[in-house]
Design a protein around this motif. Structure first.
Motif, short mmCIF file in Angstrom:
data_model
loop_
_atom_site.label_atom_id
_atom_site.label_comp_id
_atom_site.label_asym_id
_atom_site.label_seq_id
_atom_site.Cartn_x
_atom_site.Cartn_y
_atom_site.Cartn_z
N MET A 389 0.83 -1.20 0.00
CA MET A 389 0.00 0.00 0.00
C MET A 389 0.86 1.26 0.00
O MET A 389 1.74 1.43 0.85
N GLY A 390 0.61 2.12 -0.97
CA GLY A 390 1.33 3.37 -1.08
C GLY A 390 2.65 3.28 -1.79
O GLY A 390 3.32 4.29 -2.02
N ALA A 391 3.06 2.06 -2.18
CA ALA A 391 4.38 1.88 -2.80
C ALA A 391 4.48 2.52 -4.17
O ALA A 391 5.58 2.83 -4.63
N SER A 392 3.36 2.75 -4.84
CA SER A 392 3.40 3.30 -6.20
C SER A 392 4.12 4.64 -6.25
O SER A 392 4.80 4.96 -7.23
N LEU A 393 4.00 5.43 -5.19
CA LEU A 393 4.55 6.79 -5.20
C LEU A 393 6.07 6.80 -5.13
O LEU A 393 6.74 7.45 -5.95
N MET A 403 15.30 5.60 -15.03
CA MET A 403 15.10 5.63 -16.47
C MET A 403 15.75 6.87 -17.10
O MET A 403 16.36 6.80 -18.17
N ASP A 404 15.61 8.01 -16.43
CA ASP A 404 16.19 9.24 -16.97
C ASP A 404 17.71 9.16 -17.05
O ASP A 404 18.33 9.75 -17.94
N ARG A 405 18.29 8.42 -16.12
CA ARG A 405 19.75 8.33 -16.10
C ARG A 405 20.32 7.33 -17.11
O ARG A 405 21.53 7.30 -17.34
N ILE A 406 19.47 6.52 -17.70
CA ILE A 406 19.96 5.60 -18.73
C ILE A 406 19.35 5.91 -20.10
O ILE A 406 19.40 5.09 -21.01
N GLY A 407 18.73 7.09 -20.20
CA GLY A 407 18.21 7.53 -21.48
C GLY A 407 16.90 6.88 -21.89
O GLY A 407 16.56 6.86 -23.08
N ASP A 408 16.16 6.35 -20.96
CA ASP A 408 14.85 5.74 -21.24
C ASP A 408 13.78 6.79 -20.96
O ASP A 408 13.45 7.07 -19.80
N ASP A 409 13.22 7.37 -22.02
CA ASP A 409 12.30 8.50 -21.84
C ASP A 409 10.82 8.11 -21.93
O ASP A 409 9.96 8.97 -22.12
N ARG A 410 10.52 6.83 -21.81
CA ARG A 410 9.12 6.42 -21.82
C ARG A 410 8.36 7.06 -20.65
O ARG A 410 8.90 7.13 -19.53
N PRO A 411 7.14 7.53 -20.88
CA PRO A 411 6.37 8.12 -19.78
C PRO A 411 5.96 7.07 -18.76
O PRO A 411 5.82 5.88 -19.09
N LEU A 412 5.77 7.50 -17.53
CA LEU A 412 5.33 6.61 -16.45
C LEU A 412 4.03 7.14 -15.84
O LEU A 412 3.87 8.35 -15.67
N ALA A 413 3.13 6.23 -15.54
CA ALA A 413 1.90 6.58 -14.82
C ALA A 413 1.78 5.65 -13.62
O ALA A 413 2.27 4.52 -13.63
N GLY A 414 1.14 6.13 -12.56
CA GLY A 414 0.90 5.33 -11.36
C GLY A 414 -0.54 5.49 -10.91
O GLY A 414 -1.20 6.49 -11.22
N VAL A 415 -1.04 4.49 -10.21
CA VAL A 415 -2.41 4.56 -9.67
C VAL A 415 -2.38 4.34 -8.17
O VAL A 415 -1.57 3.58 -7.65
N ILE A 416 -3.28 5.02 -7.47
CA ILE A 416 -3.46 4.83 -6.03
C ILE A 416 -4.90 5.20 -5.70
O ILE A 416 -5.47 6.11 -6.30
N GLY A 417 -5.52 4.47 -4.78
CA GLY A 417 -6.89 4.76 -4.38
C GLY A 417 -6.96 5.81 -3.29
O GLY A 417 -5.95 6.17 -2.68
N ASP A 418 -8.17 6.29 -3.02
CA ASP A 418 -8.32 7.31 -1.99
C ASP A 418 -8.06 6.75 -0.59
O ASP A 418 -7.47 7.41 0.26
N GLY A 419 -8.47 5.49 -0.35
CA GLY A 419 -8.18 4.89 0.94
C GLY A 419 -6.68 4.75 1.15
O GLY A 419 -6.16 5.05 2.23
N THR A 420 -5.98 4.30 0.11
CA THR A 420 -4.53 4.15 0.20
C THR A 420 -3.83 5.50 0.25
O THR A 420 -2.77 5.64 0.87
N PHE A 421 -4.41 6.51 -0.36
CA PHE A 421 -3.87 7.87 -0.29
C PHE A 421 -3.73 8.30 1.16
O PHE A 421 -2.69 8.81 1.58
N PHE A 422 -4.78 8.08 1.96
CA PHE A 422 -4.72 8.47 3.37
C PHE A 422 -3.97 7.45 4.21
O PHE A 422 -3.42 7.80 5.25
#
Length: 600
Positions: A389-393, A403-422
């Motif tokens: 829980m919360g590890a995505s951040l 990734m930035d340090r090895i030249g991998d510029d693919r975008p990244l997205a993460g998901v987290i729920g509101d319960g896990t947010f708190f």
């Protein structure tokens, strides 16, 4: 007059036991298999109870109540204890004022968990006494006993209960509530302030009270010997004992109620009467190792598996392998020839359109724990990580930096729920802004469905605006107060706009946050006219099927050779996502009126 009896689950029985013991404060964080424990405590008006924002806070609420002079209980699933370890490992040094009980729900076989840790090891590590009930009656009785032992020996106690016992049912006898005299908090830094030099002496205090508890275990009847005419002694505890008894064998059995500290002297004395000692316990060889440390020869995991549940078949096989029985009477069940079905998001689940959009975007998505963890399964297969829980951040930041340090510029997205947010996301979001240049491509989606959905719909700290519960804390305002500028809230049931906002955030440099706003379909029912498919218009592209909605399936229509999409009207809640993704408008509402706001 006979006492009142009822058939109760282990969770219900513990709640009843805490009530009968005169308990006054209960705190928990919802997590299977212990969710129903606090749900049942809430029926007792004499007890203050709360679902705290995470397990650490729940433990601290119970610690404060204990120090404040009343009997307190905190409950959580086994991995929840990991979250609470920081205060736990210090609190177990200190003195208590009112009885304190930590209930941990271990999960042999990982029916609803990401790992299978054995919290008896944590209990020993923390210098706690550990009780291990085998049925619902003992769950109630041991809850009351644990609180008495906590006060008698001045230490926190652990009640270790497993998933099967949490949910299985047996007869429980009720007793009246016992009102216990409260001990008002008296300021004493040596007892309650855990800093040197106080902690030096408390190391000895912990050792002494465990030794006293071990002596009590030697003399009490919580550990019961059932002697038969056999030269082997079986030592077991918990539900494994009940499964062993189902076999009806003529074997001597020592059933342990307290698994730490063990009644070592009693077992040492008994061992001289038997040629062999065999330990039957689920998961780790905890009891087996404790006996070997004490110099008592025994066997256990040599014959019984270290993972999963020890059901009747497994125990019988182990006893045969150990040479204690000559033949097996129970035939291992054959797997039924049924169609394999993976878990699905519920009809109308607001997570479905989000994962459909993410899958089509082909972005790498960092996952988290919640209902949305199913986004890693077929047919979405969107999430590429799933740890805690919360590890995505923290993970999305670490991966971006790598990734930035090895030249991998693919975008990244993460998901987290509101319960896990708190629960554990606030610190992660604070850290996410730390030392960034500002051009790192990171998109975080907060799936705000107004509830802790996976564990039964308990309210989150942001859910008051939906059902009157919770604290009504605005996630949007909290993030903006942290300094996040790019924060957008969307209605994911407006599929076209949601897709545009999410894809724009993914393709834009910098840190973007998108908050989805539709509530949980189970907690907040959608009541809309259902949809149907016009098979003459449908082109069998399966775009709607790929949204993974339970009412949707391909079927054969009369007079049409090709399979076409269909919608089960008894399951459809009218969320409209399938209609919005259909490229040929073959999916239509059953009625002309449209009452759902902001839905095409």
């Amino acid at each position: 007059m006979n006492p009142k009896k009822a058939v109760m689950s282990g969770n219900e029985a513990i709640a009843r036991g805490f009530y009968e013991a005169g308990g006054k404060v209960a705190a928990s964080y919802p997590g299977s298999p212990t969710v129903e424990l606090l749900d049942n405590i809430r029926q007792y008006e004499e007890i203050y109870s709360e679902f705290s924002t995470n397990e650490k806070v729940a433990l601290e609420v119970a610690i404060g109540a204990s120090m404040g002079g009343v009997r307190a209980i905190t409950s959580m699933k086994h991995v929840g204890v990991n979250i609470a370890m920081d205060p736990l490992m210090t609190f177990t040094q200190s003195h208590i004022n009112g009885g304190f009980l930590l209930v941990t729900g271990d999960d042999p076989g990982m029916a609803s968990s990401q790992n299978e840790q054995d919290n008896r090891i944590i209990g020993k590590f923390a210098n706690m006494g550990i009780l291990d009930p085998s049925d619902s009656q003992e769950s109630k009785d041991f809850t009351k006993l644990a609180l008495k032992l906590s006060e008698k020996y001045n230490l926190p106690m652990m009640l270790r209960i497993t998933s099967r016992l949490c949910h299985s049912r047996s007869i429980v006898e009720f007793e009246e509530r016992e009102e216990v005299e409260s001990q008002k908090f008296k300021e004493d830094t040596a007892k309650f302030c855990m800093l040197p030099p106080h902690t030096f002496q408390l190391q000895y205090t912990m050792k002494e009270r465990i030794e006293k508890l071990s002596k009590w275990a030697d003399e009490s009847n919580i550990n019961k010997l059932e002697h038969k005419n056999s030269d082997c002694l079986i030592i077991t505890s918990g539900l494994a004992y009940q499964n062993l008894m189902e076999l009806g064998l003529e074997l001597s059995v020592l059933k342990l109620g307290m698994v730490y500290p063990l009644p070592i002297e009693k077992i040492r004395e008994l061992s001289s009467n038997y040629n062999r000692i065999i330990v039957i316990e689920e998961m780790m060889p905890f009891i087996e190792n404790e006996l070997k440390i004490a110099g008592i020869e025994c066997e256990g995991k040599k014959y019984f598996k270290f993972t999963g549940e020890l059901n009747i078949e497994v125990i019988e096989k182990g006893l045969k392998d150990a040479g204690l029985i000559t033949e097996r009477k129970i035939v291992d069940p054959k797997p039924e020839d049924t169609t394999q079905r993976g878990p699905l998001f519920c009809s109308g689940c607001p997570h479905r359109p989000v994962f459909d959009i993410l899958k089509k975007s082909k972005v790498t998505v960092i996952g988290d724990i919640g209902c949305y963890s199913m986004g890693l399964l077929y047919p979405f297969e969107v999430l590429k990580t799933n740890i805690s829980m919360g590890a995505s951040l923290g993970m999305i930041k670490g991966m971006r930096m790598a990734m930035d340090r090895i030249g991998d510029d693919r975008p990244l997205a993460g998901v987290i729920g509101d319960g896990t947010f708190f629960h554990s996301g606030l610190a992660g979001f604070a850290n996410l802004r730390y030392q960034l240049k500002g051009d790192e491509n990171i998109t975080m989606l907060i799936l705000d469905n107004g509830t802790t959905a996976m564990t039964g719909g308990q309210p989150t700290a942001s859910s008051k605006h939906m059902d009157g519960a919770g604290q009504d804390i605005s996630i949007d305002e909290m993030l903006k107060a942290m300094g996040y500028d790019d924060v957008q809230r969307i209605d994911q049931f407006d599929y076209k706009n949601a897709k545009e906002v999410i894809n724009n955030a993914i393709n834009k440099q910098g840190l973007s946050i998108v908050i989805t706003s539709r509530p949980c379909a189970l907690k907040f029912k959608i009541k809309e006219p259902h949809f149907y498919v016009d098979p003459k218009v449908c082109i069998s592209c399966r775009t709607c099927i790929k949204t993974n909605c339970p009412p949707l399936r391909m079927k054969k229509y009369e007079g049409i050779e090709k399979l076409k999409s269909s919608i089960d009207p008894t399951q459809c809640v009218g969320c409209s996502i399938c209609a919005q993704v259909c490229p040929v408008n073959a999916i239509k509402r059953n009625e002309l009126n449209k009452t759902m706001k902001n839905i095409p």
